[in-house]
Design a protein around this motif. Structure first.
Motif, mmCIF file in Angstrom:
data_model
loop_
_atom_site.group_PDB
_atom_site.id
_atom_site.type_symbol
_atom_site.label_atom_id
_atom_site.label_comp_id
_atom_site.label_asym_id
_atom_site.label_seq_id
_atom_site.Cartn_x
_atom_site.Cartn_y
_atom_site.Cartn_z
ATOM 1 N N PHE A 1 -43.702 -51.564 -23.064
ATOM 2 C CA PHE A 1 -43.202 -51.995 -24.619
ATOM 3 C C PHE A 1 -41.810 -51.179 -24.616
ATOM 4 C CE2 PHE A 1 -47.808 -52.198 -26.662
ATOM 5 C CZ PHE A 1 -47.664 -53.410 -25.981
ATOM 6 N N ILE A 2 -40.967 -51.659 -25.022
ATOM 7 C CA ILE A 2 -39.559 -51.209 -25.124
ATOM 8 C C ILE A 2 -39.121 -51.406 -26.675
ATOM 9 C CG2 ILE A 2 -38.871 -51.207 -22.803
ATOM 10 C CD1 ILE A 2 -36.914 -53.326 -23.248
ATOM 11 N N GLY A 3 -37.919 -50.923 -27.025
ATOM 12 C CA GLY A 3 -37.458 -51.004 -28.386
ATOM 13 C C GLY A 3 -36.992 -49.638 -29.001
ATOM 14 N N ASP B 1 -48.124 -43.244 -23.589
ATOM 15 C CA ASP B 1 -47.170 -43.315 -24.787
ATOM 16 C C ASP B 1 -46.101 -42.297 -24.183
ATOM 17 O OD1 ASP B 1 -45.697 -43.446 -26.792
ATOM 18 O OD2 ASP B 1 -47.169 -42.753 -28.241
ATOM 19 N N GLU B 2 -44.975 -42.556 -23.617
ATOM 20 C CA GLU B 2 -43.787 -42.341 -23.035
ATOM 21 C C GLU B 2 -44.330 -40.958 -22.230
ATOM 22 O OE1 GLU B 2 -40.499 -41.224 -25.626
ATOM 23 O OE2 GLU B 2 -41.405 -42.454 -27.217
ATOM 24 N N PRO B 3 -44.867 -41.319 -21.137
ATOM 25 C CA PRO B 3 -45.582 -40.393 -20.240
ATOM 26 C C PRO B 3 -44.670 -39.277 -19.737
ATOM 27 C CG PRO B 3 -45.675 -42.380 -19.197
ATOM 28 C CD PRO B 3 -45.157 -42.732 -20.614
ATOM 29 N N HIS C 1 -39.015 -45.199 -23.678
ATOM 30 C CA HIS C 1 -37.586 -45.254 -24.190
ATOM 31 C C HIS C 1 -36.579 -45.256 -22.926
ATOM 32 C CE1 HIS C 1 -38.274 -43.432 -28.270
ATOM 33 N NE2 HIS C 1 -37.672 -44.627 -28.577
ATOM 34 N N ASN C 2 -36.950 -45.315 -21.775
ATOM 35 C CA ASN C 2 -36.282 -45.278 -20.605
ATOM 36 C C ASN C 2 -36.332 -46.621 -19.828
ATOM 37 O OD1 ASN C 2 -35.156 -45.405 -18.037
ATOM 38 N ND2 ASN C 2 -35.857 -43.251 -17.851
ATOM 39 N N MET C 3 -35.331 -47.576 -20.341
ATOM 40 C CA MET C 3 -35.485 -48.687 -19.844
ATOM 41 C C MET C 3 -35.375 -49.003 -18.251
ATOM 42 S SD MET C 3 -33.079 -50.729 -22.719
ATOM 43 C CE MET C 3 -31.896 -49.806 -22.768
ATOM 44 N N GLN C 4 -34.699 -48.177 -17.734
ATOM 45 C CA GLN C 4 -34.958 -48.171 -16.302
ATOM 46 C C GLN C 4 -36.370 -48.039 -15.700
ATOM 47 O OE1 GLN C 4 -32.402 -48.883 -14.315
ATOM 48 N NE2 GLN C 4 -30.775 -48.881 -15.901
ATOM 49 N N GLN C 5 -36.990 -47.056 -16.304
ATOM 50 C CA GLN C 5 -38.418 -46.848 -16.023
ATOM 51 C C GLN C 5 -39.210 -48.084 -16.392
ATOM 52 O OE1 GLN C 5 -40.835 -44.044 -18.510
ATOM 53 N NE2 GLN C 5 -41.229 -43.326 -16.353
#
Lengths: 230, 252
Positions: free
Chosen positions: B35-37, B173-175, B205-209
């Motif tokens: 999930f991104i955004g 959740d953003e681990p 939050h890290n789109m590359q991730q």
């Protein structure tokens, strides 16, 4: 398209696009001048065309450096990524177009200025057609215009026809004037180079299409209501 | 293939404020879903509906339907403790219990009655730590406190703890947002190894991730699911303008 939040990113992409336009302009000039040198013939102009090719090569190297830097530092995504990849590939193709112009210039000293070979007058028209394709492909890149790219690809068939007709004319001429064979053979190669330039312009257009749409031109939706009613 | 989790028309309200607006999405068994955004888009809120973590927020209200293997997790008969064992969660900040490494992992299986004999429990702790890629680093100091580990090790301990109760789904959740790049890479490698055994949903939050670890990506904006598709497509050729602007850094 909106600007990037990070303004320097837009500056980098703008610089990359500028270099591609510049390369394209130089390649077009090279084709035009090589053909002028051939038609006159003008060995000095031809020598200049050969020397000027180094400038195109230098910009290609710069495009490569900047594209790699953008990928490393800005991690471009989606349309940005496609554009950077397309710029890399387009630069390589335009460099090849420059090489073909240089190759045409190289043949100028072999052309005899005293005994003019008539079919040579056909070549400048073919060169204009090839050069137009290069210009339209690069204009399409500048405008991110997928439809213009499609038109460039479609125009390649006419250039191929032109080549076929010149080929036949030159072969006939050689048969009738065997003493001109070595010179006319050079003209055959010139025609072939122009035909290849058209193929490369087609490749550029295909990359422009991919950069603009994210899909390959071969996969595009052919036809549509517009074409069906025609 | 039937989805592991199927969310239908889910909306979430905090009091009068709507945080999630009619979202429908399927979570596959075999994929990692990212999930991104932008902040406040609802991605974490939505993640938390998948194991009813929002129940702990008094003003939160969920409508719509979330099915786990076809079973409505918001049905009145649902045992929430059991649900959270089946749908485990890993948080942004590693939060090991202030207990030994061993106890951190053994705690869940013990209260869920998954292992009672000491030998069984030992085996389960080892297996969980191995799956979390931590065993070799901690096997000689299982009695040390979990909080004495490095941040990255603590996060893998939390993953081991989630794994120990044999979940079916792991929510993250953003681990990695509190971890350095090396620890992050280890977690990402771990996610890759866990894929298939567990359905995994990760908020980042890290789109590359997201691009690196997931096979599917969902882009949330203002509580809506804007675009959902294969990760390769989302990051090379998104369909929606809002997605494109976000992932290319044009988001206003």
């Amino acid at each position: 398209m909106a600007d990037h939040t990070v303004k320097a990113f837009d500056a980098d992409i703008g610089q990359l696009r500028g270099m591609i336009s510049q390369m394209g302009g130089l390649a077009e000039d090279a084709i035009g001048q090589a053909m002028q040198a051939l038609a006159r013939p003008d060995p000095e102009l031809a020598a200049r065309v050969r020397a000027d090719d180094k400038a195109i090569d230098a910009i290609e190297a710069e495009v490569e450096r900047l594209a790699v830097r953008i990928i490393a530092l800005r991690a471009p995504m989606a349309v940005d990524l496609r554009e950077v990849v397309a710029a890399l590939k387009i630069a390589a193709v335009v460099e090849r177009i420059g090489d073909y112009a240089k190759n045409i210039a190289k043949r100028v000293p072999s052309i005899d200025g005293e005994h003019r070979i008539e079919p040579i007058s056909l070549l400048p028209a073919m060169a204009r057609m090839a050069s137009d394709m290069v210009r339209h492909a690069l204009d399409a890149f500048a405008a991110r215009d997928a439809e213009a790219a499609v038109r460039v690809v479609e125009s390649d068939a006419a250039l191929d026809d032109f080549y076929d007709s010149i080929f036949r004319t030159l072969v006939t001429y050689m048969v009738e004037n065997p003493r001109t064979i070595s010179q006319v053979a050079h003209l055959l190669f010139v025609a072939k180079n122009l035909e290849r330039i058209g193929d490369h312009a087609t490749n550029v257009a295909e990359m422009v299409y991919f950069a603009a749409t994210g899909t390959q031109m071969a996969d595009r939706d052919r036809g549509g209501p517009d074409k069906e009613t025609r | 293939m039937t989805p592991k989790i199927s969310a239908r028309d889910v909306s979430v309200f905090y009091g009068a404020k709507q945080a999630i607006d009619h979202v429908s999405i399927d979570v596959d068994q075999d994929n990692v879903l990212a999930f991104i955004g932008p902040s406040g888009c609802g991605k974490s809120t939505f993640l938390r509906t998948l194991n009813r973590m929002n129940d702990t927020v008094a003003s939160a209200r969920v409508s719509g339907e979330i099915l786990l293997d076809g079973e409505d997790i918001y049905a009145s008969g649902m045992d929430v403790v059991q649900l959270r064992a089946r749908v485990g969660m890993v948080f942004q900040k590693p939060n090991p219990f202030p207990k030994s490494i061993y106890e951190n992992v053994a705690y869940g299986p013990r209260i869920h009655g998954l292992a009672t004999a000491r030998a069984d429990l030992d085996a389960l702790v080892e297996q969980s730590l191995r799956r979390a890629g931590l065993w070799d680093e901690v096997k000689d100091r299982l009695t040390d406190s979990g909080t004495a580990l490095s941040g990255g090790q603590q996060q893998r301990l939390c993953i081991a703890r989630a794994i120990a109760v044999d979940p079916e789904v792991i929510l993250m959740d953003e681990p990695c947002s509190a971890l350095d790049p090396i620890a992050t890479a280890k977690i990402e490698e771990l996610i890759h190894e866990l894929k298939g055994r567990y359905a995994i949903v990760i908020v980042t939050h890290n789109m590359q991730q997201a691009a690196r670890v997931s096979q599917q990506t969902a882009f949330f904006h203002l509580g809506q699911l804007v675009e959902f598709g294969r990760t390769g497509d989302i990051f090379t050729n998104p369909r929606e303008e809002r997605t494109r602007d976000y992932i290319t850094g044009r988001y206003g």
